[in-house]
Design an enzyme around this catalytic site. Structure first.
Site, PDB file in Angstrom:
ATOM      1  N   ASN A   9       9.930  75.295 -22.594  1.00  0.00           N
ATOM      2  CA  ASN A   9      11.241  74.798 -22.160  1.00  0.00           C
ATOM      3  C   ASN A   9      12.131  76.010 -21.888  1.00  0.00           C
ATOM      4  OD1 ASN A   9      13.696  73.542 -21.764  1.00  0.00           O
ATOM      5  ND2 ASN A   9      13.938  72.896 -23.896  1.00  0.00           N
ATOM      6  N   LYS A  11      15.103  76.090 -20.709  1.00  0.00           N
ATOM      7  CA  LYS A  11      16.532  75.828 -20.935  1.00  0.00           C
ATOM      8  C   LYS A  11      17.355  76.417 -19.777  1.00  0.00           C
ATOM      9  CE  LYS A  11      15.559  75.487 -25.839  1.00  0.00           C
ATOM     10  NZ  LYS A  11      16.029  75.681 -27.219  1.00  0.00           N
ATOM     11  N   HIS A  96      15.962  65.848 -25.949  1.00  0.00           N
ATOM     12  CA  HIS A  96      15.981  67.142 -26.637  1.00  0.00           C
ATOM     13  C   HIS A  96      17.243  67.255 -27.485  1.00  0.00           C
ATOM     14  CE1 HIS A  96      16.204  71.475 -27.275  1.00  0.00           C
ATOM     15  NE2 HIS A  96      14.913  71.517 -27.028  1.00  0.00           N
ATOM     16  N   GLU A  98      19.360  69.483 -27.958  1.00  0.00           N
ATOM     17  CA  GLU A  98      20.544  70.039 -27.305  1.00  0.00           C
ATOM     18  C   GLU A  98      21.197  69.026 -26.381  1.00  0.00           C
ATOM     19  OE1 GLU A  98      18.552  74.429 -27.748  1.00  0.00           O
ATOM     20  OE2 GLU A  98      18.524  73.431 -25.784  1.00  0.00           O
ATOM     21  N   GLU A 168      10.998  68.217 -33.317  1.00  0.00           N
ATOM     22  CA  GLU A 168      11.750  69.467 -33.371  1.00  0.00           C
ATOM     23  C   GLU A 168      12.789  69.409 -34.483  1.00  0.00           C
ATOM     24  OE1 GLU A 168      13.565  69.992 -29.496  1.00  0.00           O
ATOM     25  OE2 GLU A 168      14.803  68.225 -29.805  1.00  0.00           O
ATOM     26  N   GLY A 174      16.040  77.934 -32.303  1.00  0.00           N
ATOM     27  CA  GLY A 174      16.889  79.064 -31.935  1.00  0.00           C
ATOM     28  C   GLY A 174      17.535  79.768 -33.113  1.00  0.00           C
ATOM     29  N   SER A 214      10.764  76.919 -33.213  1.00  0.00           N
ATOM     30  CA  SER A 214      10.575  78.369 -33.322  1.00  0.00           C
ATOM     31  C   SER A 214       9.115  78.775 -33.522  1.00  0.00           C
ATOM     32  CB  SER A 214      11.449  78.949 -34.450  1.00  0.00           C
ATOM     33  OG  SER A 214      12.814  78.812 -34.139  1.00  0.00           O
TER      34      SER A 214
END
Length: 252
Positions: A9, A11, A96, A98, A168, A174, A214
């Site tokens: 991904n 992003k 996702h 985010e 996730e 991140g 991660s």
């Protein structure tokens, strides 16, 4: 046999020249190395058609990072399942963390997106996972159960077999933090058990569940060796071929 997948991904990263260079490097790597998993990328939407042109023989799956819950209409800035299907995209990430955090995504809208993706022959990669607060409060199993049931349990048995799930843990995206392989395996087995309770073990055993927290070159092999972890949804490490290729080789 469940499909093994390493998906990158990207992003909101890479300008058009950098994106093209990375795609060409990735294609060259894939053509010159035997890989024991499927390789997918989700570049920014602006580069989807370029990715399809570069990967014209479908050596690498091309995914959108999101898609609309609506079929068409006055939804400025959105991308529809029909648009993705029309350029030959492989599928789309859906839900996702985010998108949930910054754009108000929820399990109900994810349900609509998953169904639209399936209707167009796209592979939905449905993302779920708990926050640090939920994990500390011991709510992680219930959170993931609710997310899975709300987003996916209106699907038929045949439909859900076509979904890929990406677990996730939000606290490990991140941040440099990573769930231990045992923590990740616990949730992956939990998700598979939730699906088995609804659709039966045979169907649950067909669904690929990726880990999205991660994954790095130095931990990929150990994470991928867990019995219910079928690959990874990779963020930052997908932006450098050296790192991404070593993660792919976690299946070797």
């Amino acid at each position: 046999m469940r499909r093994k997948i390493v998906a990158g991904n990207w992003k909101m990263n890479k300008n058009v020249v950098e994106a093209q260079q990375l795609m060409i490097q990735l294609l060259s790597y894939k053509n010159n190395n035997a890989t024991n998993c499927e390789v997918w990328i989700a570049p920014p939407a602006l580069y989807l058609t370029m990715a399809k042109d570069i990967f014209e023989k479908n050596e690498i799956g091309v995914f959108s990072q999101d898609m609309s819950e609506f079929e068409s209409g006055a939804y400025t800035g959105e991308i529809s399942a029909d648009m993705l299907e029309s350029i030959g995209a492989t599928g789309s990430l859906i839900g996702h963390s985010e998108r949930r955090q910054y754009h108000g995504e929820n399990d109900e809208s994810c349900n609509k997106k998953v169904k639209l993706a399936l209707d167009k022959g796209l592979i939905p990669v449905y993302c779920n996972g708990e926050t640090l607060e939920q994990r500390k409060a011991g709510q992680h199993l219930d959170v993931v159960k609710t997310q899975t049931e709300t987003a996916l349990f209106t699907l038929s048995a045949e439909e859900i077999k076509k979904v890929v799930i990406a677990y996730e843990p939000v606290w490990a995206i991140g941040t440099g933090e990573t769930a231990t392989p045992e923590q990740a395996q616990e949730i992956h087995a939990h998700i598979r058990g939730i699906i088995a309770a609804k659709y039966g073990q045979e169907i649950a055993d067909e669904i690929s569940i990726l880990y999205g927290g991660s994954v790095k070159p130095d931990n990929a092999k150990e994470i991928f060796s867990q019995p219910d972890i079928d690959g990874g949804l990779i963020g930052g490490a997908a932006l450098k071929l050296e790192d991404f290729s070593k993660i792919i080789e976690g299946f070797n």
